[in-house]
Write a protein that holds these residues in place. Structure first.
Motif, PDB file in Angstrom:
ATOM      1  N   ILE A 123       0.748  -1.429  -0.230  1.00 50.82           N
ATOM      2  CA  ILE A 123      -0.133   0.293   0.298  1.00 50.82           C
ATOM      3  C   ILE A 123       1.063   1.008  -0.086  1.00 50.82           C
ATOM      4  CG2 ILE A 123      -0.337   0.165   2.561  1.00 50.82           C
ATOM      5  CD1 ILE A 123      -2.919   0.420  -0.052  1.00 50.82           C
ATOM      6  N   ARG A 124       2.367   1.093   0.710  1.00 50.91           N
ATOM      7  CA  ARG A 124       3.106   2.492   1.043  1.00 50.91           C
ATOM      8  C   ARG A 124       3.246   2.703  -0.603  1.00 50.91           C
ATOM      9  NH1 ARG A 124       6.997   1.235   5.383  1.00 50.91           N
ATOM     10  NH2 ARG A 124       6.923  -0.712   4.586  1.00 50.91           N
ATOM     11  N   LYS A 125       4.143   1.590  -1.302  1.00 54.09           N
ATOM     12  CA  LYS A 125       4.375   1.818  -2.937  1.00 54.09           C
ATOM     13  C   LYS A 125       3.494   2.686  -3.479  1.00 54.09           C
ATOM     14  CE  LYS A 125       8.305  -1.256  -2.146  1.00 54.09           C
ATOM     15  NZ  LYS A 125      10.049  -1.287  -2.510  1.00 54.09           N
ATOM     16  N   SER A 126       2.574   1.658  -3.202  1.00 52.16           N
ATOM     17  CA  SER A 126       0.755   2.022  -4.540  1.00 52.16           C
ATOM     18  C   SER A 126       1.048   3.742  -3.979  1.00 52.16           C
ATOM     19  CB  SER A 126      -0.064   1.737  -4.332  1.00 52.16           C
ATOM     20  OG  SER A 126       0.038   0.449  -4.176  1.00 52.16           O
ATOM     21  N   PHE A 127       0.723   3.841  -2.905  1.00 51.24           N
ATOM     22  CA  PHE A 127       0.610   5.519  -2.521  1.00 51.24           C
ATOM     23  C   PHE A 127       1.427   6.542  -3.450  1.00 51.24           C
ATOM     24  CE2 PHE A 127       0.702   9.151   0.151  1.00 51.24           C
ATOM     25  CZ  PHE A 127      -0.836   9.757  -0.074  1.00 51.24           C
ATOM     26  N   GLY A 128       2.380   5.629  -3.196  1.00 54.35           N
ATOM     27  CA  GLY A 128       3.811   6.551  -3.604  1.00 54.35           C
ATOM     28  C   GLY A 128       3.883   6.853  -5.146  1.00 54.35           C
ATOM     29  N   LEU A 129       3.494   5.392  -5.740  1.00 56.13           N
ATOM     30  CA  LEU A 129       3.217   5.880  -7.293  1.00 56.13           C
ATOM     31  C   LEU A 129       1.892   7.304  -7.773  1.00 56.13           C
ATOM     32  CD1 LEU A 129       3.960   2.061  -8.308  1.00 56.13           C
ATOM     33  CD2 LEU A 129       5.235   4.364  -8.772  1.00 56.13           C
ATOM     34  N   LEU A 130       1.234   7.436  -6.887  1.00 58.22           N
ATOM     35  CA  LEU A 130       0.274   7.724  -6.879  1.00 58.22           C
ATOM     36  C   LEU A 130       0.193   8.986  -7.108  1.00 58.22           C
ATOM     37  CD1 LEU A 130      -3.548   6.150  -5.282  1.00 58.22           C
ATOM     38  CD2 LEU A 130      -3.082   6.792  -7.730  1.00 58.22           C
ATOM     39  N   VAL A 131       0.972   9.359  -5.482  1.00 56.90           N
ATOM     40  CA  VAL A 131       1.482  10.923  -5.552  1.00 56.90           C
ATOM     41  C   VAL A 131       2.579  11.196  -6.402  1.00 56.90           C
ATOM     42  CG1 VAL A 131       3.236  12.262  -3.667  1.00 56.90           C
ATOM     43  CG2 VAL A 131       1.626  10.582  -3.096  1.00 56.90           C
ATOM     44  N   LYS A 132       3.022  10.884  -6.849  1.00 59.60           N
ATOM     45  CA  LYS A 132       4.296  10.783  -7.802  1.00 59.60           C
ATOM     46  C   LYS A 132       3.925  10.965  -9.078  1.00 59.60           C
ATOM     47  CE  LYS A 132       9.334   9.469  -9.795  1.00 59.60           C
ATOM     48  NZ  LYS A 132       9.861   8.460  -9.969  1.00 59.60           N
ATOM     49  N   GLU A 133       3.138  10.220 -10.007  1.00 57.48           N
ATOM     50  CA  GLU A 133       2.998  10.037 -10.800  1.00 57.48           C
ATOM     51  C   GLU A 133       2.032  10.984 -11.552  1.00 57.48           C
ATOM     52  OE1 GLU A 133       2.939   6.213 -12.404  1.00 57.48           O
ATOM     53  OE2 GLU A 133       4.805   5.813 -12.240  1.00 57.48           O
ATOM     54  N   GLU A 134       0.494  10.550  -9.981  1.00 59.72           N
ATOM     55  CA  GLU A 134      -0.754  11.362 -10.976  1.00 59.72           C
ATOM     56  C   GLU A 134      -0.768  12.704  -9.863  1.00 59.72           C
ATOM     57  OE1 GLU A 134      -3.134   9.586 -12.156  1.00 59.72           O
ATOM     58  OE2 GLU A 134      -2.191   7.773 -12.220  1.00 59.72           O
ATOM     59  N   LEU A 135       0.274  12.514  -8.955  1.00 59.66           N
ATOM     60  CA  LEU A 135      -0.207  13.935  -7.984  1.00 59.66           C
ATOM     61  C   LEU A 135       1.158  14.731  -8.325  1.00 59.66           C
ATOM     62  CD1 LEU A 135      -1.695  16.040  -6.521  1.00 59.66           C
ATOM     63  CD2 LEU A 135       0.283  15.752  -5.031  1.00 59.66           C
ATOM     64  N   ARG A 136       1.816  14.794  -8.438  1.00 58.01           N
ATOM     65  CA  ARG A 136       3.369  15.551  -8.628  1.00 58.01           C
ATOM     66  C   ARG A 136       3.140  15.363 -10.334  1.00 58.01           C
ATOM     67  NH1 ARG A 136       8.487  15.578  -9.268  1.00 58.01           N
ATOM     68  NH2 ARG A 136       8.524  13.484  -8.470  1.00 58.01           N
ATOM     69  N   ASN A 137       3.487  14.777 -10.822  1.00 59.15           N
ATOM     70  CA  ASN A 137       4.091  14.746 -12.253  1.00 59.15           C
ATOM     71  C   ASN A 137       2.883  14.703 -13.544  1.00 59.15           C
ATOM     72  OD1 ASN A 137       6.748  13.806 -11.492  1.00 59.15           O
ATOM     73  ND2 ASN A 137       5.854  11.669 -12.642  1.00 59.15           N
ATOM     74  N   ARG A 138       1.774  14.752 -13.003  1.00 61.88           N
ATOM     75  CA  ARG A 138       0.269  15.099 -13.959  1.00 61.88           C
ATOM     76  C   ARG A 138       0.728  16.921 -14.055  1.00 61.88           C
ATOM     77  NH1 ARG A 138      -4.700  11.945 -15.179  1.00 61.88           N
ATOM     78  NH2 ARG A 138      -3.500  10.170 -15.575  1.00 61.88           N
ATOM     79  N   CYS A 139       0.633  17.219 -12.061  1.00 61.17           N
ATOM     80  CA  CYS A 139       1.034  19.091 -12.790  1.00 61.17           C
ATOM     81  C   CYS A 139       1.815  19.768 -13.038  1.00 61.17           C
ATOM     82  CB  CYS A 139       0.522  19.236 -11.205  1.00 61.17           C
ATOM     83  SG  CYS A 139      -1.074  18.606 -10.672  1.00 61.17           S
ATOM     84  N   GLY A 140       3.001  18.889 -13.606  1.00 65.02           N
ATOM     85  CA  GLY A 140       4.201  19.477 -14.087  1.00 65.02           C
ATOM     86  C   GLY A 140       5.263  20.136 -12.684  1.00 65.02           C
ATOM     87  N   MET A 141       5.146  19.426 -11.489  1.00 65.68           N
ATOM     88  CA  MET A 141       5.594  19.885 -10.212  1.00 65.68           C
ATOM     89  C   MET A 141       7.035  18.804 -10.005  1.00 65.68           C
ATOM     90  SD  MET A 141       3.499  20.305  -6.347  1.00 65.68           S
ATOM     91  CE  MET A 141       1.975  21.133  -7.852  1.00 65.68           C
ATOM     92  N   SER A 142       8.000  19.754  -9.412  1.00 61.63           N
ATOM     93  CA  SER A 142       9.223  18.972  -8.579  1.00 61.63           C
ATOM     94  C   SER A 142       9.172  18.750  -7.765  1.00 61.63           C
ATOM     95  CB  SER A 142      10.830  20.235  -9.053  1.00 61.63           C
ATOM     96  OG  SER A 142      10.327  21.327  -7.972  1.00 61.63           O
TER      97      SER A 142
END
Length: 51
Positions: free
Chosen positions: A3-22
């Motif tokens: 679950i921690r890895k799944s959540f981490g991927l969501l933060v990185k790929e869905e939240l941060r990268n989609r928003c173009g955020m470093s």
């Protein structure tokens, strides 16, 4: 998948990268340490949510 890895991927790929955020921009917005955010994204840190 852990679950921690799944959540981490969501933060990185869905939240941060989609928003173009470093990671640094996210840490400033969330008022968290960059090492903590990196750990969350890798799935090595436990997270909690406040309501």
């Amino acid at each position: 998948m852990d679950i921690r890895k799944s959540f981490g991927l969501l933060v990185k790929e869905e939240l941060r990268n989609r928003c173009g955020m470093s990671q640094e921009e996210l840490t400033m917005l969330a008022a968290l340490n960059r090492l903590y955010i990196g750990g969350v994204e890798r799935g090595t840190r436990n997270t909690s949510a406040k309501h």
